[in-house]
Design an enzyme around this catalytic site. Structure first.
Site, PDB file in Angstrom:
ATOM      1  N   CYS A  81      41.723  44.427  40.215  1.00 29.47           N
ATOM      2  CA  CYS A  81      40.848  43.429  40.828  1.00 29.47           C
ATOM      3  C   CYS A  81      39.887  44.112  41.818  1.00 29.47           C
ATOM      4  O   CYS A  81      38.932  44.761  41.397  1.00 29.47           O
ATOM      5  CB  CYS A  81      41.680  42.337  41.489  1.00 29.47           C
ATOM      6  SG  CYS A  81      40.746  40.830  41.848  1.00 29.47           S
TER       7      CYS A  81
ATOM      8  N   HIS B 269      44.959  40.674  36.891  1.00 32.52           N
ATOM      9  CA  HIS B 269      46.186  41.119  37.571  1.00 32.52           C
ATOM     10  C   HIS B 269      47.311  41.276  36.544  1.00 32.52           C
ATOM     11  O   HIS B 269      48.088  40.347  36.315  1.00 32.52           O
ATOM     12  CB  HIS B 269      46.597  40.096  38.636  1.00 32.52           C
ATOM     13  CG  HIS B 269      45.717  40.088  39.838  1.00 32.52           C
ATOM     14  ND1 HIS B 269      46.013  40.798  40.976  1.00 32.52           N
ATOM     15  CD2 HIS B 269      44.541  39.459  40.080  1.00 32.52           C
ATOM     16  CE1 HIS B 269      45.049  40.604  41.879  1.00 32.52           C
ATOM     17  NE2 HIS B 269      44.148  39.796  41.352  1.00 32.52           N
TER      18      HIS B 269
ATOM     19  N   GLU C  45      50.064  42.720  36.727  1.00 31.86           N
ATOM     20  CA  GLU C  45      51.415  42.707  37.295  1.00 31.86           C
ATOM     21  C   GLU C  45      52.103  41.363  37.130  1.00 31.86           C
ATOM     22  O   GLU C  45      53.337  41.287  37.096  1.00 31.86           O
ATOM     23  CB  GLU C  45      51.372  43.096  38.774  1.00 31.86           C
ATOM     24  CG  GLU C  45      50.691  42.111  39.711  1.00 31.86           C
ATOM     25  CD  GLU C  45      49.208  42.324  39.876  1.00 31.86           C
ATOM     26  OE1 GLU C  45      48.625  41.841  40.859  1.00 31.86           O
ATOM     27  OE2 GLU C  45      48.604  42.982  38.988  1.00 31.86           O
TER      28      GLU C  45
END
Length: 567
Positions: A404, A531, A533
């Site tokens: 990001c 993102h 994750e």
């Protein structure tokens, strides 16, 4: 629907989220379908506008919901896909009730906490609990509900009352309450104290809820005399007193609960006869494999950590999903992650004059790392240091992953260092710059902060099947990942950047929004606007994180040659 409610007492931060997730894992291992709901008693509508320094990470769901980090635990542990409605807040409840009042739905009645607020809470729980979250048809068998905060908090009182009413309306066979409490050890004698838990249970019972099981947090295993004392004064059978003591890693928690027959107590109370003995072979293998790992990889995490207490846990809490994604990727490579947190401001030139020791330590830490990761964030604090970290990684062939903001940082650094645009910047940091390589998204709101970003799952199309990320994702065409951002790479600057060697290998479906960048001349220099994750799972690590770790240990090329696209 069967409900398992997890409450907390004595102090906050006992790990109710991990406990609730682990209970769900054990029940799922018994062949049951499990869903989860997290109740947060704060007045915010969602977690989107809350500072990670104060509340921890904001977790983003597929539908764009900005929720509490505990929902990240639920998704990772249970391997489910939740919705924004799985996170209930006081703000959401009051908002829905007030909207009904304005429409005249209450037919002129006086709107009160009881019954209108409590009814709204019950209706929300009952409607959300039947929504499938595991990709299968029909409702789940069990809904695990975590009530945030501590029993006795003023803001949680309407939820306690609503849950009391719910337990009565669905019947005892369909409602099981597990109270998480602390058993402290005071003084040099080391005696385990039960009085705080006794008072907590007494408070809970005074509010109309009686715990069926106690989950006691402690540093060391509970003594049998401690369990007997708790049983006598809390009216809970000794067999229903669970001990969640400190363990080497969180994957041991489901095993700890299984070994104490927590599932048998819950299944018996809920009269779930169709359940089978829990199959936790995969969890056992995962926990034991991690404990046996000896080699590690050093990861430099460069971010905005100034103002936090000097505590590893404090930083992990604001980047919980990134920490877990690194853990998943490292374990896939038979390594333990050794994360060195670097405050970006300590890398800046001003720091060399103001805090020379911190400056020297930060640069030494960066140079000793096998790879560099710059996570997302907002605001201009530490940006200069992040740019220096990105430049160091690019010029020294150190594997780099920017997420990001981290991707935008790499674009700014490249424009300055390679294209000679000394004032290249983001509109977020300099609204007057002539070289706007990162701009505010046209559809964004400049007046409202909550739920106005580009949120949720979006599709990224690979521009070439030969790029590193297409190979890591094992998909030559596209990938769906979750987003949370207001700024993007300026599409008018893309051609100039690509001519200089920076390649945007992933774009959105319009082709105008840059999603993934790579530097082909570098072993692993990757930036992603999304993102990754948030979708990392134990046993299924996120592709960019796996690529970062593989590159750090020199095994990326070998991995890519063995795993062709789509294999």
């Amino acid at each position: 629907m069967k409900y398992v409610l997890v409450t907390g007492g004595v102090v906050s931060g006992l790990g109710k989220g991990v406990t609730a997730s682990s209970l769900g894992v054990v029940l799922k291992a018994c062949g049951l379908r499990v869903t989860s709901i997290k109740i947060d008693p704060y007045l915010n509508t969602d977690a989107g506008t809350m500072s990670p320094f104060e509340h921890g990470e904001v977790f983003v769901l597929d539908d764009g919901g900005e929720v509490d980090l505990d929902l990240g635990n639920y998704e990772r542990f249970l391997d489910v896909t939740l919705t924004r409605d799985n996170n209930i807040t006081t703000g959401k409840i009051y908002q829905s009730v007030l909207e009904k009042e304005r429409r005249g739905d209450y037919l002129g009645k006086t709107v009160q906490v009881v019954p209108h607020i409590t009814d709204a809470i019950k209706n929300w729980i009952e409607s959300v609990s039947v929504i499938p979250v595991d990709g299968k048809e029909g409702p789940a068998d069990v809904c695990v509900i975590e009530l945030g905060g501590t029993v006795g908090d003023i803001e949680s009182m309407p939820f306690i009352e609503a849950l009391r009413q719910l337990s009565f309306s669905v019947g005892q066979d369909n409602f099981c309450l597990i109270h998480v409490s602390l058993i402290p050890v005071l003084g040099v004698v080391g005696e385990q104290k039960t009085k705080p838990t006794q008072h907590s249970v007494r408070e809970l019972r005074a509010l109309g809820l009686t715990p069926h099981l106690l989950a006691c947090r402690s540093a060391q295993p509970l003594l049998e005399t401690t369990k007997e004392k708790l049983s006598q004064f809390c009216h809970v059978p000794v067999g229903n007193i669970l001990n969640i003591h400190d363990v080497p890693n969180i994957w041991h928690i489901p095993l700890l609960l299984r070994n104490q027959n927590a599932h048998n107590s819950i299944l018996k109370h809920l009269n779930l006869s169709k359940a089978t003995p829990p199959d936790l072979q995969e969890w056992t293998k995962r926990a034991e494999n991690f404990d046996s790992l000896t080699n590690s990889v050093i990861i430099a995490m460069v971010g905005k950590y100034v103002g936090l207490p000097d505590s590893y846990l404090s930083v992990v809490k604001q980047l919980d999903s990134i920490h877990m994604a690194l853990l998943h990727a490292c374990i896939a490579c038979s390594l333990k992650p050794s994360v060195n947190w670097i405050a970006a401001t300590d890398l800046e030139d001003d720091s060399a004059l103001l805090t020379p020791e911190a400056h020297a330590t930060a640069w030494k830490t960066l140079r000793n790392a096998a790879c560099v990761l710059v996570p997302g964030g907002f605001g201009d604090r530490g940006v200069k240091g992040m740019i220096l970290a990105a430049k160091y990684a690019r010029e020294n062939n150190v594997p780099y992953l920017g997420i990001c903001l981290g991707m935008q940082i790499s674009v700014i650094e490249f424009a300055r260092s390679v294209l000679g645009m000394e004032r290249a910047n983001s509109e977020e940091f300099d609204t007057q710059t002539a070289d706007r390589v990162v701009i505010f998204m046209p559809e964004g709101s400049t007046t409202h902060m909550g739920s106005t970003m580009r949120l949720g799952s979006r599709r990224t199309l690979f521009q070439t099947p030969d790029c590193i990320n297409a190979k890591l994702y094992h998909n030559s065409e596209y990938v769906d990942e979750r987003h949370r951002h207001r700024y993007e790479v300026n599409p008018n600057m893309v051609d100039v950047l690509e001519e200089a060697g920076l390649k945007f290998v992933g774009r959105d479906e319009s082709g105008k929004r840059m999603e993934i960048l790579e530097l082909p001349s570098h072993p692993f220099y990757v930036g992603v606007q999304f993102h990754p994750e948030f979708k990392s799972r134990p046993g299924r690590p996120s592709a960019p994180f796996l690529g970062l770790i593989l590159a750090a240990i020199g095994q990326l090329e070998a991995y890519l040659s063995q795993h062709q696209n789509g294999s």
